[in-house]
Design an enzyme around this catalytic site. Structure first.
Site, PDB file in Angstrom:
ATOM      1  N   ASP A 214      57.298  24.795  60.899  1.00 42.27           N
ATOM      2  CA  ASP A 214      58.422  25.646  61.335  1.00 42.27           C
ATOM      3  C   ASP A 214      58.476  25.502  63.044  1.00 42.27           C
ATOM      4  O   ASP A 214      58.948  24.562  63.671  1.00 42.27           O
ATOM      5  CB  ASP A 214      58.483  26.866  60.909  1.00 42.27           C
ATOM      6  CG  ASP A 214      58.712  26.965  59.215  1.00 42.27           C
ATOM      7  OD1 ASP A 214      58.466  26.026  58.942  1.00 42.27           O
ATOM      8  OD2 ASP A 214      59.066  27.941  58.951  1.00 42.27           O
TER       9      ASP A 214
ATOM     10  N   GLU B 290      51.051  36.029  53.000  1.00 36.71           N
ATOM     11  CA  GLU B 290      51.676  34.650  53.278  1.00 36.71           C
ATOM     12  C   GLU B 290      50.942  34.339  54.574  1.00 36.71           C
ATOM     13  O   GLU B 290      50.370  33.235  54.601  1.00 36.71           O
ATOM     14  CB  GLU B 290      53.263  35.045  53.841  1.00 36.71           C
ATOM     15  CG  GLU B 290      53.744  33.823  54.514  1.00 36.71           C
ATOM     16  CD  GLU B 290      55.188  34.027  54.835  1.00 36.71           C
ATOM     17  OE1 GLU B 290      55.886  32.865  55.206  1.00 36.71           O
ATOM     18  OE2 GLU B 290      55.558  35.157  54.974  1.00 36.71           O
TER      19      GLU B 290
END
Length: 845
Positions: free
Chosen positions: A581, A815
């Site tokens: 990302d 996460e």
């Protein structure tokens, strides 16, 4: 005036030719020449017009043909047979908890399954309607997840909701020709020591996803005793709702009952239908205690939209039936599904029979877990082992079966197209936040699952590869069906065919090959060879697609496509396709970029392609040559080693002199401010970019080490180990941070709305690769063997301790983890690649 004057010609005039006299020869030739040139010109013009028309129609045809390619499936035979997931072929795996996006629910592995599920809410609470159904982070549960789940026959889940705990259990029993029977058991217990035990409403439902019929059977006016139904995949079936009891052998408890039967416009609307049908008119009347009004399902009227685009639903068949039971804790309820084709059923799977089955499956699970991972023999505590079982179980319980169409686009399409319908059997990263398939996540998921059940891994990889188009492209994010699409922001729905994702499925294939090679006689590994044979034609195309569409500017260099286009809105334009990302790449995206992580993925993939080809007796020399070239450490140094950073780096059009500044919006004097655009944060570039190494030290710099591309005697390992262990750079007591603490973009926001994601936090998938690589180099002869062994021990311990500690403290696996405190952050539960902690505990790489 008005008349033309006669022209006076001086000198002798040439005599006029007589009528019978022929013109001279040169005049005739000149005239003929003029005529010929005219004809040639006309012929050329006609020819050009015809050619232009042909070219125009050919271009139209080619554009139309190219536009169709993005949504045309690969021509080779699918890896999976059309009925491979059916009850006839795979009865054991037909029913399952394949709806990871709901707290508790089951469906079959078929395109239009009958789905079953559970909702619940606490009655008489301070909040208004606190209905739970789909996994939502906003529900604020203290914890939920599977404690035990074998992926096939049973599962045990704990849900902690404020002052009570729900334990959901299921067991399957084979028999008949439609996947057998199953039973649910839900046990509710008070968690707090409050004087008043909570009253809870459980809502069990069945819904037909456009196929099949349901019929409600009501007794005592308002208690739904059972549902009977029929569908093509299930034949006739019956779902029975047993009355609540205080325990297995105890007496029935007082309960209030309600039910709802209606037509559902889609599975994604089930929560809304229940919410819109709720009414407070019902009275809870326990034999001893005050009578109180409670909230329950009543009647449902579809909302009427004046500007409704879709035609009104004229179906009369009931396809959504809900049974609500309202009862005070503690209690236990069983729901029984029985297949009409199961004729020789010795006894119902309820009560003590259910308990016996459950205990037997639990014992088998415990035994297989220790045999597979050996954590007891490694000296882990029972608490650590319980955590590891939960991590594995959540990944198995997070397997979903999705069916539908992706929305895809290529440069040749003006508008997005619908991809052909397809199925996907896959693990999901997060039941609450990412309950769908992600291509690069799945390779990591299957590293763990292949140790437990190689058949799950073969099926998951086959489902992914069967979604490949004729170009060799696989949409990287699979959003199949309305239920899955309802959880995805619109901007992420369309998948573009120039965009890749790291080909991590090769990691899982490598594991399957190693299992086969090390123990070819083992029954679990034997189907791998025929599986690879069917997979290989598509695998070749997939590898070739990467090798042609993601090439870089220099020979044997690679570049991720699909970087963010609106560069002035991002501190550093994102590269979602790389999986990392907002990790810093070249500040100004261009075709001159070279990405070191993609180079390493291609080196790894070519080596595994060579291994598979050799195993199948297929030509492997080209793959072997690619692997040798891409693994050549001299080439890697030439393309990616930055002498300034003393690390591997991307290369591109880059400047570090960037920052986010408030843009100036001019408002003329006297004009109202609200009529003008809101000032945004935009990127300010203080020094022009130039072609250079990006010099961002972090995960990308480690890839030649992470994927074992560096030779064991490479002096670059010394630099890598030094940077890894430096607490001012990558080292923390909780794992390796994603980018150096000394980097200018460390923990910097990418926009005013985008918090740092891969700019500091600790990610378990990359840390797993780091631990795995340290294990590899510590077991390979070389000058850095001892250093690798010391780092391995330290990093592995830090990671296991922190993920476990956070699980105990928060109730979740996360996460990512904060690099300063180790605290879990991001989406939760995140029992995708963060569950790789189990493999680190088992030391299985």
């Amino acid at each position: 005036m008005g008349r033309q004057r006669k022209r006076v010609v001086t000198g002798e005039a040439a005599p006029l030719p007589r009528k019978d006299e022929k013109p001279p020869a040169f005049h005739r030739k000149e005239k003929k020449k003029k005529v010929d040139i005219g004809k040639v010109f006309i012929n050329i013009s006609i020819g050009l017009c015809i050619f232009s028309l042909i070219w125009f129609f050919y271009a139209l045809y080619m554009r139309s043909s190219l536009a169709k390619r993005v949504a045309t499936l690969h021509p080779s035979p699918p890896v999976l047979d059309a009925n491979c997931s059916s009850a006839k072929v795979s009865a054991e795996r037909f029913w399952g908890s394949y709806r990871p996006q709901v707290y508790f629910g089951m469906k079959t592995r078929s395109p239009r399954s009958i789905v079953t599920g559970m909702m619940w809410m606490r009655q008489f609470s301070d909040t208004d309607v606190n209905l739970r159904h789909t996994c939502e982070q906003g529900d604020g549960l203290q914890g939920y997840g599977w404690m035990m789940h074998d992926g096939i026959t049973f599962g045990v889940q704990e849900i902690l909701d404020n002052d009570f705990t729900l334990t959901t259990e299921f067991v399957k029993k084979m028999g008949g020709s439609h996947g057998g029977d199953w039973t649910w058991r839900i046990t509710a217990k008070q968690q707090s020591s409050a004087p008043q035990a909570p009253v809870i409403s459980l809502m069990f439902y069945a819904a037909a996803d456009t196929q099949g019929s349901l019929e409600a059977h009501v007794e005592d006016r308002n208690r739904l005793a059972s549902i009977t139904g029929f569908s093509e995949e299930l034949g006739n079936f019956k779902i029975t709702f047993r009355k609540p009891v205080t325990g297995e052998l105890s007496s029935a408890k007082y309960a209030s009952y309600n039910y709802l039967q209606t037509v559902s416009p889609g599975l994604e609307k089930l929560t809304d239908i229940v919410k819109q049908s709720l009414n407070r008119r019902f009275v809870y009347r326990p034999p001893s205690g005050e009578k109180r009004h409670y909230i329950a399902i009543d009647t449902y009227k579809p909302p009427s939209h004046q500007n409704q685009q879709k035609p009104a639903d004229t179906r009369k068949e009931i396809d959504f039936v809900v049974h609500q039971v309202t009862v005070q804790t503690p209690f236990q309820i069983e729901v029984l599904f029985e297949s009409g084709s199961f004729h020789s059923r010795p006894n119902q799977l309820v009560g003590s029979i259910m308990t016996q089955e459950l205990e037997k499956r639990k014992a088998e699970f415990d035994s297989k877990f220790e045999k597979t991972f050996g954590l007891e023999s490694k000296g882990f505590s029972q608490a650590h082992i319980k955590f590891a079982k939960a991590a594995l179980s959540n990944m198995l319980g997070g397997m979903g079966y999705f069916y539908g169409q992706s929305v895809v686009q290529s440069v040749y399409n003006e508008y997005p197209l619908l991809y052909p319908e397809g199925a996907l059997f896959t693990a999901v990263p997060s039941r609450s936040f990412f309950p769908r398939g992600f291509l690069w996540d799945e390779g990591f998921h299957q590293l763990l699952l292949s140790k437990w059940d190689p058949q799950v891994t073969r099926e998951a990889i086959a489902h992914w590869i069967d979604l490949m188009n004729m170009e060799g492209w696989i949409p990287r994010e699979q959003i199949l069906g309305d239920e899955a699409r309802s959880k995805v922001p619109a901007e992420f729905v369309v998948q573009r065919n120039e965009n890749a994702n790291p080909p991590t499925l090769f990691l899982a294939l490598q594991e399957l090959i190693e299992q086969l090679s090390s123990n070819p006689e083992k029954a679990a590994s034997q189907p791998t060879l025929p599986f690879l044979r069917r997979l290989f034609p598509r695998l070749k195309t997939w590898f070739e697609w990467y090798n042609t569409t993601q090439t870089g500017p220099l020979p044997n260099s690679y570049r991720w496509r699909g970087r963010d286009k609106d560069t002035n809105l991002f501190l550093n334009p994102k590269t979602l396709t790389s999986g990392l990302d907002d990790y810093p790449r070249a500040s100004h995206p261009s075709a001159d970029e070279r990405h070191v992580d993609l180079h390493c993925w291609m080196a790894l993939s070519s080596g595994i392609m060579a291994s598979i080809a050799r195993l199948l007796g297929e030509p492997h020399q080209d793959y072997e040559l690619s692997h040798q070239v891409l693994s050549d450490n001299n080439l890697l140094n030439e393309l990616h080693w930055s002498d300034q950073l003393h690390a591997f780096s991307d290369y591109g059009n880059h400047t570090q002199a960037v920052s986010l500044q408030q843009e100036k919006v001019y408002v003329p004097p006297g004009q109202p401010r609200h009529q003008f655009p809101v000032a945004r944060l935009v990127r300010s570039v203080r020094r022009a970019p130039k072609l250079q190494y990006v010099n961002a030290l972090g995960y990308v710099s480690l890839f030649p080490f992470l994927l074992h591309i560096l030779t064991a005697d490479s002096p670059k390992l010394e630099h890598i180990f030094r940077d890894m262990r430096d607490s001012n750079k990558l080292w923390t007591p909780y794992g390796l941070r994603s980018i150096s603490k000394a980097d200018p973009l460390y923990m910097k926001r990418n926009t005013e709305h985008d918090a740092p994601y891969w700019r500091g936090p600790i990610w378990i998938n990359i840390n797993y690769l780091a631990v795995r690589a340290l294990h590899h180099y510590s077991n390979t002869e070389g000058p850095y063997q001892e250093k690798a062994a010391a780092l391995y021990k330290e990093l592995r311990t830090n990671l296991i301790n922190n993920v476990y500690r956070q699980y105990v403290e928060t109730g979740y696996i996360w996460e990512q983890y904060n690099d300063s405190t180790g605290r879990g952050q991001g989406s939760h539960p995140f029992t995708g690649w963060s569950s790789l902690t189990v493999l680190m505990m088992a030391e299985q790489y």
